[in-house]
Design a protein around this motif. Structure first.
Motif, PDB file in Angstrom:
ATOM      1  N   CYS A 196      46.362  52.951  39.536  1.00  0.00           N
ATOM      2  CA  CYS A 196      46.106  52.043  40.665  1.00  0.00           C
ATOM      3  C   CYS A 196      45.357  50.793  40.190  1.00  0.00           C
ATOM      4  N   SER A 197      45.669  49.675  40.813  1.00  0.00           N
ATOM      5  CA  SER A 197      44.876  48.466  40.570  1.00  0.00           C
ATOM      6  C   SER A 197      43.602  48.518  41.407  1.00  0.00           C
ATOM      7  N   VAL A 198      42.604  47.787  40.948  1.00  0.00           N
ATOM      8  CA  VAL A 198      41.347  47.664  41.696  1.00  0.00           C
ATOM      9  C   VAL A 198      41.098  46.181  41.959  1.00  0.00           C
ATOM     10  N   ALA A 199      40.283  45.890  42.949  1.00  0.00           N
ATOM     11  CA  ALA A 199      40.021  44.492  43.303  1.00  0.00           C
ATOM     12  C   ALA A 199      38.545  44.287  43.643  1.00  0.00           C
ATOM     13  N   ASN A 200      38.040  43.113  43.300  1.00  0.00           N
ATOM     14  CA  ASN A 200      36.712  42.633  43.724  1.00  0.00           C
ATOM     15  C   ASN A 200      35.559  43.553  43.331  1.00  0.00           C
ATOM     16  N   MET A 201      35.673  44.159  42.158  1.00  0.00           N
ATOM     17  CA  MET A 201      34.639  45.104  41.732  1.00  0.00           C
ATOM     18  C   MET A 201      33.312  44.426  41.378  1.00  0.00           C
ATOM     19  N   GLU A 202      33.318  43.094  41.227  1.00  0.00           N
ATOM     20  CA  GLU A 202      32.077  42.393  40.894  1.00  0.00           C
ATOM     21  C   GLU A 202      31.130  42.279  42.075  1.00  0.00           C
ATOM     22  N   PHE A 203      31.625  42.602  43.283  1.00  0.00           N
ATOM     23  CA  PHE A 203      30.802  42.396  44.479  1.00  0.00           C
ATOM     24  C   PHE A 203      30.073  43.680  44.873  1.00  0.00           C
TER      25      PHE A 203
ATOM     26  N   TYR B  69      26.096  49.107  48.287  1.00  0.00           N
ATOM     27  CA  TYR B  69      27.485  49.216  48.752  1.00  0.00           C
ATOM     28  C   TYR B  69      28.437  48.548  47.760  1.00  0.00           C
ATOM     29  N   THR B  70      29.561  49.221  47.499  1.00  0.00           N
ATOM     30  CA  THR B  70      30.594  48.702  46.618  1.00  0.00           C
ATOM     31  C   THR B  70      31.655  48.018  47.469  1.00  0.00           C
ATOM     32  N   CYS B  71      31.640  46.673  47.487  1.00  0.00           N
ATOM     33  CA  CYS B  71      32.586  45.947  48.357  1.00  0.00           C
ATOM     34  C   CYS B  71      34.011  45.998  47.820  1.00  0.00           C
ATOM     35  N   GLY B  72      34.154  46.036  46.496  1.00  0.00           N
ATOM     36  CA  GLY B  72      35.487  46.178  45.912  1.00  0.00           C
ATOM     37  C   GLY B  72      35.881  47.639  45.830  1.00  0.00           C
ATOM     38  N   GLY B  73      37.018  47.895  45.182  1.00  0.00           N
ATOM     39  CA  GLY B  73      37.465  49.275  45.040  1.00  0.00           C
ATOM     40  C   GLY B  73      38.957  49.345  44.778  1.00  0.00           C
ATOM     41  N   VAL B  74      39.534  50.481  45.115  1.00  0.00           N
ATOM     42  CA  VAL B  74      40.965  50.708  44.909  1.00  0.00           C
ATOM     43  C   VAL B  74      41.745  49.842  45.898  1.00  0.00           C
ATOM     44  N   ARG B  75      42.664  49.049  45.386  1.00  0.00           N
ATOM     45  CA  ARG B  75      43.381  48.114  46.253  1.00  0.00           C
ATOM     46  C   ARG B  75      44.357  48.865  47.156  1.00  0.00           C
ATOM     47  N   THR B  76      44.306  48.571  48.451  1.00  0.00           N
ATOM     48  CA  THR B  76      45.204  49.221  49.414  1.00  0.00           C
ATOM     49  C   THR B  76      45.841  48.175  50.319  1.00  0.00           C
ATOM     50  N   ASP B  77      46.894  48.619  51.027  1.00  0.00           N
ATOM     51  CA  ASP B  77      47.469  47.787  52.081  1.00  0.00           C
ATOM     52  C   ASP B  77      46.805  48.145  53.413  1.00  0.00           C
TER      53      ASP B  77
ATOM     54  N   ARG C  21      34.018  43.638  33.785  1.00  0.00           N
ATOM     55  CA  ARG C  21      35.229  42.847  33.515  1.00  0.00           C
ATOM     56  C   ARG C  21      35.560  41.933  34.698  1.00  0.00           C
ATOM     57  N   SER C  22      35.393  42.448  35.908  1.00  0.00           N
ATOM     58  CA  SER C  22      35.644  41.629  37.099  1.00  0.00           C
ATOM     59  C   SER C  22      34.654  40.474  37.177  1.00  0.00           C
ATOM     60  N   ALA C  23      33.386  40.770  36.885  1.00  0.00           N
ATOM     61  CA  ALA C  23      32.349  39.731  36.948  1.00  0.00           C
ATOM     62  C   ALA C  23      32.604  38.635  35.916  1.00  0.00           C
ATOM     63  N   LEU C  24      33.071  39.012  34.734  1.00  0.00           N
ATOM     64  CA  LEU C  24      33.363  38.022  33.697  1.00  0.00           C
ATOM     65  C   LEU C  24      34.542  37.134  34.080  1.00  0.00           C
TER      66      LEU C  24
ATOM     67  N   ALA D 273      39.217  30.441  47.338  1.00  0.00           N
ATOM     68  CA  ALA D 273      38.758  31.810  47.074  1.00  0.00           C
ATOM     69  C   ALA D 273      39.940  32.690  46.671  1.00  0.00           C
ATOM     70  N   GLU D 274      39.805  33.361  45.536  1.00  0.00           N
ATOM     71  CA  GLU D 274      40.848  34.273  45.061  1.00  0.00           C
ATOM     72  C   GLU D 274      40.222  35.632  44.751  1.00  0.00           C
ATOM     73  N   PRO D 275      40.908  36.720  45.123  1.00  0.00           N
ATOM     74  CA  PRO D 275      40.383  38.039  44.745  1.00  0.00           C
ATOM     75  C   PRO D 275      40.502  38.257  43.238  1.00  0.00           C
ATOM     76  N   THR D 276      39.643  39.095  42.700  1.00  0.00           N
ATOM     77  CA  THR D 276      39.745  39.514  41.300  1.00  0.00           C
ATOM     78  C   THR D 276      40.493  40.845  41.276  1.00  0.00           C
TER      79      THR D 276
END
Length: 533
Positions: free
Chosen positions: A231-238, A350-358, A500-503, A524-527
């Motif tokens: 699975c892809s993940v998104a916005n893990m830096e937040f 709180y982890t704002c990012g995580g496993v990307r879902t629809d 990696r997301s933060a970088l 604004a673009e998601p990571t």
């Protein structure tokens, strides 16, 4: 032929907080559901949630206003469709909880029938937080538990860790999720469970930091397992740092709800002066990232161990009525919040990012869903607004259940799954290695990947993570699994994804603040990170 799985069900729900239990209850009238609980049923973040759940119940409020507040708090990174779905379904979801027996606080009003008492919290333009005193999570968790435990179609396995998801590549089948390896903590053995659908509801990953408001089990298990499954993940830096955790050697992880500030509590320096008006026009009711950074800044500037939260100007009866849990906890530590300020520090929350879902909570892997804090639905963007988290659990649990029920068929689960192979491993006699790595990881994540970041700090953290990963991989390959080893393996994976997301983000936005890129980009673009395997 591979041996049959130890367990089988239509739907495996990994996690037993609001997201997992709501999903199970939404499915159980039609399907057989197994709920995996890593510890006791009550030990998730839901149980400890104090504030409440946001929804429009006030006639002067509107869904449009809830949408706008969420988008503003999310610093331009929210998915408008996810925000719309969540806010439009908020009241129905709350009504479902009310019908299930959750007793939200009410107030009498001029001879009219009682109405719900609505709190206001940071980022909200109206009072729209339903709550049960200052222990809303406990009321939600215990009510849902009662329903789950008496439902004939739900099996609860307590004290079981999920180890890894079983996907098509494990069994030479079509892409998809077919079950999971699970570790029976009581028997200390790995077993298999087969399911047509798997729902990850494992919560967040704040235990990756030295100071956190989360319970011990918040070790990013679902995010790490989903990543390993493709699975892809998104916005893990937040990573959201809650501004106000009680600062006391005997009160680790005790959170002081934002509702305190909503009811007039003010933040003060050790000399008694207020500082939030210097940082934001909303002062104490500014978004959490602003308040946490302000506290962090003042602590570093003054060399102070903590700041102070003061509500002592309110009547004692008011404090006792609205914040009984916090009052009792403070009194047990010798702090009388009705007459003196409370020492506070920020903590990972709180982890704002995580496993990307629809919008149906479906991940990249067929038949695998992610609900609640483990997921990145697009609702929170770069900063979660207060009391939208339990709401997301409810709305997306119902969305996942609806999608599963639409897809479900009469086919039995693929029960012949490869057994766990531990023929080449032995019992470890060096648990101290795990403890040492555990403390090292959490300390350098706090120091290098905390509230304020720099590229050099992030690169230093990544280098250390890579060293730890090699050591943990070797350890995992040679020794039998344990709870601490499983959590450490997952935490170091999540730490890598965070760094990696933060970088990748060359700006400061929301919860991600870097001294090297202090400005915010126009667009604004998601990571998004995608596994290479």
């Amino acid at each position: 032929m591979e041996p049959a799985a130890n367990y089988q069900c239509d739907v495996l729900v990994v996690g037993s907080g609001a997201a997992g239990l709501t999903t199970a209850l939404q499915l159980a009238d039609t399907l057989k559901v197994t709920v995996l609980s890593k510890s006791a049923l009550t030990e998730g973040s839901t149980f400890y949630a104090q504030g409440g759940i946001a929804a429009v119940f006030d006639k002067n409020d509107s869904i449009e206003s809830h949408i706008e507040d969420t988008l503003v708090a999310g610093a331009g990174l929210c998915d408008p469709a996810a925000v719309k779905l969540t806010t439009e379904n908020a009241r129905d979801s709350l009504q479902w909880l009310i019908d299930a027996g959750v007793g939200f606080d009410k107030v009498e009003s001029d001879g009219q029938s009682p109405t719900y008492h609505l709190n206001r919290e940071g980022g909200h333009s109206h009072r729209r937080i339903l709550h049960a005193a200052d222990a809303t999570g406990r009321a939600v968790q215990t009510t849902l538990q009662e329903q789950v435990l008496k439902h004939p179609n739900i099996t609860v396995l307590e004290r079981y860790n999920a180890v890894d998801l079983i996907t098509g590549q494990h069994i030479d089948a079509d892409p998809g999720c077919y079950g999971a390896y699970i570790w029976n903590r009581m028997e200390e053995q790995v077993e298999t469970i087969a399911a047509n659908f798997v729902v990850l509801a494992t919560g967040g990953a704040s235990k990756v930091y030295q100071y956190t408001s989360n319970p011990d089990i918040a070790s990013g298990d679902g995010i790490a397992m989903a990543w390993r499954a493709g699975c892809s993940v998104a916005n893990m830096e937040f990573n959201q740092f809650h501004p106000t955790c009680l600062f006391h050697p005997n009160a680790q992880s005790f959170l002081l709800t934002e509702a305190l500030r909503g009811e007039g509590a003010v933040l003060k320096r050790p000399d008694g002066s207020r500082f939030m008006p210097d940082f934001h026009e909303l002062a104490e009711l500014a978004p959490r990232d602003v308040v946490a950074r302000a506290i962090d800044y003042e602590m570093k500037r003054l060399g102070a161990d903590c700041m102070f939260l003061d509500i002592s100007h309110k009547p004692k009866e008011f404090i006792e009525q609205h914040f009984p849990t916090i009052m009792d906890k403070c009194l047990s530590l010798g702090i009388d919040m009705s007459s003196e300020p409370i020492p506070v520090v920020p903590a990972a929350h709180y982890t704002c990012g995580g496993v990307r879902t629809d919008l149906h909570a479906q991940t990249d892997v067929p038949n695998l869903y992610a609900v609640g804090e483990v997921a990145c639905t697009g609702l929170h963007g770069a900063n979660r607004m207060a009391s939208n988290s339990l709401l997301e659990c409810l709305v997306f649990a119902r969305a996942a259940a609806k999608d599963i029920l639409a897809k479900q068929s009469s086919k039995a689960p693929q029960t012949h799954l490869p057994s766990w192979d531990e023929s080449q491993v032995s019992n470890s006699d060096e648990e101290v290695v795990i403890q040492h790595n555990w403390h090292e990881l959490r300390l350098f994540m706090w120091d290098y990947v905390g509230i304020v970041r720099t590229t050099k700090r992030l690169e230093r953290a990544l280098h250390r993570i890579e060293l730890l990963q090699r050591e943990i991989h070797e350890y995992y390959a040679n020794f039998r699994v344990s709870n601490n080893l499983l959590e450490l393996r997952n935490l170091v994976q999540v730490a890598e994804l965070i760094v990696r997301s933060a970088l990748e983000r060359k700006e400061s936005r929301g919860l991600h603040y870097t001294l090297d890129y202090p400005n915010t980009m126009e667009k604004a673009e998601p990571t998004v990170l995608t596994p290479s395997h």
